[in-house]
Design an enzyme around this catalytic site. Structure first.
Site, PDB file in Angstrom:
ATOM      1  N   ALA A  57       0.871  -1.168   0.000  1.00  0.00           N
ATOM      2  CA  ALA A  57       0.000   0.000   0.000  1.00  0.00           C
ATOM      3  C   ALA A  57       0.912   1.223   0.000  1.00  0.00           C
ATOM      4  CB  ALA A  57      -0.903  -0.012   1.228  1.00  0.00           C
ATOM      5  N   CYS A  72      12.953  12.070   1.004  1.00  0.00           N
ATOM      6  CA  CYS A  72      12.228  10.922   1.550  1.00  0.00           C
ATOM      7  C   CYS A  72      12.755   9.667   0.867  1.00  0.00           C
ATOM      8  CB  CYS A  72      10.725  11.085   1.324  1.00  0.00           C
ATOM      9  SG  CYS A  72      10.255  11.102  -0.429  1.00  0.00           S
ATOM     10  N   ASP A 132      -0.017  11.255  11.357  1.00  0.00           N
ATOM     11  CA  ASP A 132      -0.308  10.485  10.150  1.00  0.00           C
ATOM     12  C   ASP A 132      -1.819  10.499   9.940  1.00  0.00           C
ATOM     13  OD1 ASP A 132      -0.569   8.621   8.080  1.00  0.00           O
ATOM     14  OD2 ASP A 132       1.084   7.390   8.820  1.00  0.00           O
ATOM     15  N   ARG A 134      -3.457   9.166   7.412  1.00  0.00           N
ATOM     16  CA  ARG A 134      -3.901   8.167   6.447  1.00  0.00           C
ATOM     17  C   ARG A 134      -4.880   7.162   7.045  1.00  0.00           C
ATOM     18  NH1 ARG A 134       1.914   6.409   4.242  1.00  0.00           N
ATOM     19  NH2 ARG A 134       2.313   6.646   6.482  1.00  0.00           N
TER      20      ARG A 134
END
EC number: 3.5.4.25
Length: 206
Positions: A57, A72, A132, A134
């Site tokens: 994912a 990153c 986060d 998400r």
């Protein structure tokens, strides 16, 4: 009117990376995803006949995936995942969750705060976001629509298997990604280990 969860489109797309690695993906789009976003599933290798497919994912990262940003490890993780999944058979879920869910502009605002001394999580909090943002509900829905109830998950993030299991996906095993540490992203990776328990074996600080 709520759309029924299902596969909307399937199309074959040849992939080629800057280092020359190439493969072919079957790209699936969906109807009825909970967040209404245009997430994609890329079937790689012998995805249809692999009993426990390897799945990543992967959250969209325009700066890393497209422009090759060294701030990153997203671009190298994407490249690694495509090859590993192609060799094993499985799925790359490409999720439209830029900046851990805060969006591209806010992510760039967070970059500016990082340049002023904050780490990636402190920068998000300074902008009024969580560490986060998400939610992997849509990822679980995509796997359900593809009739993939059991997976091996390619990740270093302990939140991903937990959320997918909560939504009824059996995560048989968690396969770590490689360590893509560079001078430009080392502080970022250390923050991921410290704040959210990512399983990344980083170089010992000098």
């Amino acid at each position: 009117m709520t759309e029924t969860l299902g596969v909307r489109t399937r199309v074959t797309v040849p992939l080629r990376f800057p280092d020359g690695y190439a493969t072919t993906a079957e790209v699936f789009t969906f109807t009825g995803l909970s967040d209404g976003l245009e997430h994609l599933a890329l079937g790689l290798g012998d995805f249809a006949n692999t009993p426990t497919p390897l799945v990543r994912a992967h959250s969209e990262c325009m700066t890393g995936d497209v422009f090759g940003s060294a701030r990153c490890d997203c671009g190298p993780q994407l490249r690694e995942a495509v090859q590993k999944i192609t060799e094993h058979g499985g799925w790359l879920l490409y999720l439209r969750q830029e900046g851990r869910g805060i969006g591209l502009y806010a992510k760039l605002d967070a970059y500016a705060l990082q340049d002023a001394g904050l780490d990636t999580y402190a920068a998000n909090r300074a902008l009024g976001f969580g560490d986060d943002e998400r939610d992997y509900t849509a990822a679980a829905q995509m796997l359900t629509a593809l009739d993939v109830p059991r997976i091996d998950l390619l990740t270093n993030n302990p939140d991903k298997p937990g959320q997918l299991r909560d939504h009824g996906i059996e995560v048989a095993s968690v396969v770590p990604t490689g360590v893509h540490a560079k001078p430009d992203n080392l502080r970022y990776l250390r923050a991921k280990v410290t704040h959210t328990g990512h399983t990344i074996a980083l170089p010992i600080a000098a």
